[in-house]
Design a protein around this motif. Structure first.
Motif, PDB file in Angstrom:
ATOM      1  N   PRO A  51       8.715  -2.826   3.115  1.00  0.00           N
ATOM      2  CA  PRO A  51       9.146  -1.834   4.112  1.00  0.00           C
ATOM      3  C   PRO A  51       9.188  -0.433   3.512  1.00  0.00           C
ATOM      4  CG  PRO A  51      11.016  -3.115   3.345  1.00  0.00           C
ATOM      5  CD  PRO A  51       9.797  -3.768   2.773  1.00  0.00           C
ATOM      6  N   SER A  72       0.373  -0.857   5.317  1.00  0.00           N
ATOM      7  CA  SER A  72       0.172  -2.255   4.939  1.00  0.00           C
ATOM      8  C   SER A  72       1.505  -2.943   4.680  1.00  0.00           C
ATOM      9  CB  SER A  72      -0.705  -2.331   3.687  1.00  0.00           C
ATOM     10  OG  SER A  72      -0.763  -3.638   3.197  1.00  0.00           O
ATOM     11  N   ASP A  73       1.631  -4.170   5.156  1.00  0.00           N
ATOM     12  CA  ASP A  73       2.873  -4.921   4.968  1.00  0.00           C
ATOM     13  C   ASP A  73       3.090  -5.363   3.527  1.00  0.00           C
ATOM     14  OD1 ASP A  73       3.516  -4.702   7.627  1.00  0.00           O
ATOM     15  OD2 ASP A  73       2.581  -6.604   8.186  1.00  0.00           O
ATOM     16  N   HIS A  74       2.009  -5.500   2.761  1.00  0.00           N
ATOM     17  CA  HIS A  74       2.169  -6.090   1.428  1.00  0.00           C
ATOM     18  C   HIS A  74       2.905  -5.168   0.464  1.00  0.00           C
ATOM     19  CE1 HIS A  74      -1.584  -3.763   0.567  1.00  0.00           C
ATOM     20  NE2 HIS A  74      -1.065  -3.702  -0.641  1.00  0.00           N
ATOM     21  N   SER A 124      13.685  -1.172   7.426  1.00  0.00           N
ATOM     22  CA  SER A 124      14.405  -2.340   7.920  1.00  0.00           C
ATOM     23  C   SER A 124      15.702  -1.930   8.609  1.00  0.00           C
ATOM     24  CB  SER A 124      14.696  -3.311   6.781  1.00  0.00           C
ATOM     25  OG  SER A 124      15.428  -2.682   5.747  1.00  0.00           O
TER      26      SER A 124
END
Length: 229
Positions: free
Chosen positions: A95, A90-92, A168
């Motif tokens: 990273p 999940s992005d929330h 990232s």
């Protein structure tokens, strides 16, 4: 940066004899961190039961997913494992931290916690490997120890079996290079350094690896052990 999730990427080709211990060791390392851990094993062109054994191995503290493919190179298999994990997370939560090891390795209980602690001020870390003293012949163990140069807490080695980085930073350099036949770990480290990421090679990160001397690619770690042997 405080990472709220961890990916553990593992390439595996015909590792039926070692994959279970690798998974169990990562599971115990996951027990020492307070964030979700997703381990993805890329079973690469396996002709044995690596896939089934990996799927059946019990785990308590991390999720494990096994994917199959015919990548043919460790770098490509590592890239596939990371790609699968990043699509699943999940992005929330921000990273993830990407920890990498090999299927014939056993990581220590604090392996992931130490990486998260270092990640507060670093973008990537490279640890060292040690030969399993139980399964390694004494002469080989001595030869390896003598040739494997360390300087206190620092060293100059880079191993795909023990390297971690922020997602990232990983994406900024294009990830693992699928075309690299051998030395994908050194290529990754050079790319991270060229971009200007904060790196550290530290002996505080250690994993046990096998002392096999039959290499699947000329110039790999097993080739170096064969030269010592």
């Amino acid at each position: 940066m405080r990472h709220q999730q961890i990916v553990v990427a593992v390439p595996a080709r015909n590792e039926v004899d070692s994959i279970r211990q690798c998974i169990l060791s990562v599971d115990q390392a996951a027990a020492k961190v307070a964030v979700p851990v997703l381990m993805v094993i890329a079973a690469d062109t396996c002709s044995d039961d690596t896939f089934d054994v990996a799927r059946r191995t019990p785990r308590e503290f991390c999720d494990v997913e096994v994917i199959e493919g015919s990548w043919g190179r460790a770098g490509a298999a590592r890239a596939a494992a990371v790609r699968h994990a990043l699509l699943r997370l999940s992005d929330h939560n921000g990273p993830p931290w990407i920890a990498n090891t090999d299927a014939d390795c056993v990581v220590p209980p604090l392996w992931l916690r130490t990486q998260l602690e270092l990640a507060v001020e670093l973008d990537a870390v490279a640890g060292i490997v040690e030969l399993d003293p139980v399964s390694t012949a004494p002469a080989m163990l001595q030869a390896f120890t003598s040739s494997y140069l360390l300087d206190g807490e620092h060293h100059t080695h880079v191993h795909g079996a023990n390297i971690g980085m922020c997602a990232s930073a990983y994406l900024a350099v294009g990830g693992w290079c699928p075309q690299t036949i051998v030395g994908e770990d050194h290529a990754m480290w050079r790319a991270l350094r060229q971009v200007g990421h904060r790196l550290r090679q530290t002996t505080t990160l250690r994993v046990l690896t096998s002392a096999r001397t039959r290499s699947r690619v000329l110039g790999g770690f097993a080739s170096n052990l064969h030269a010592l042997d």
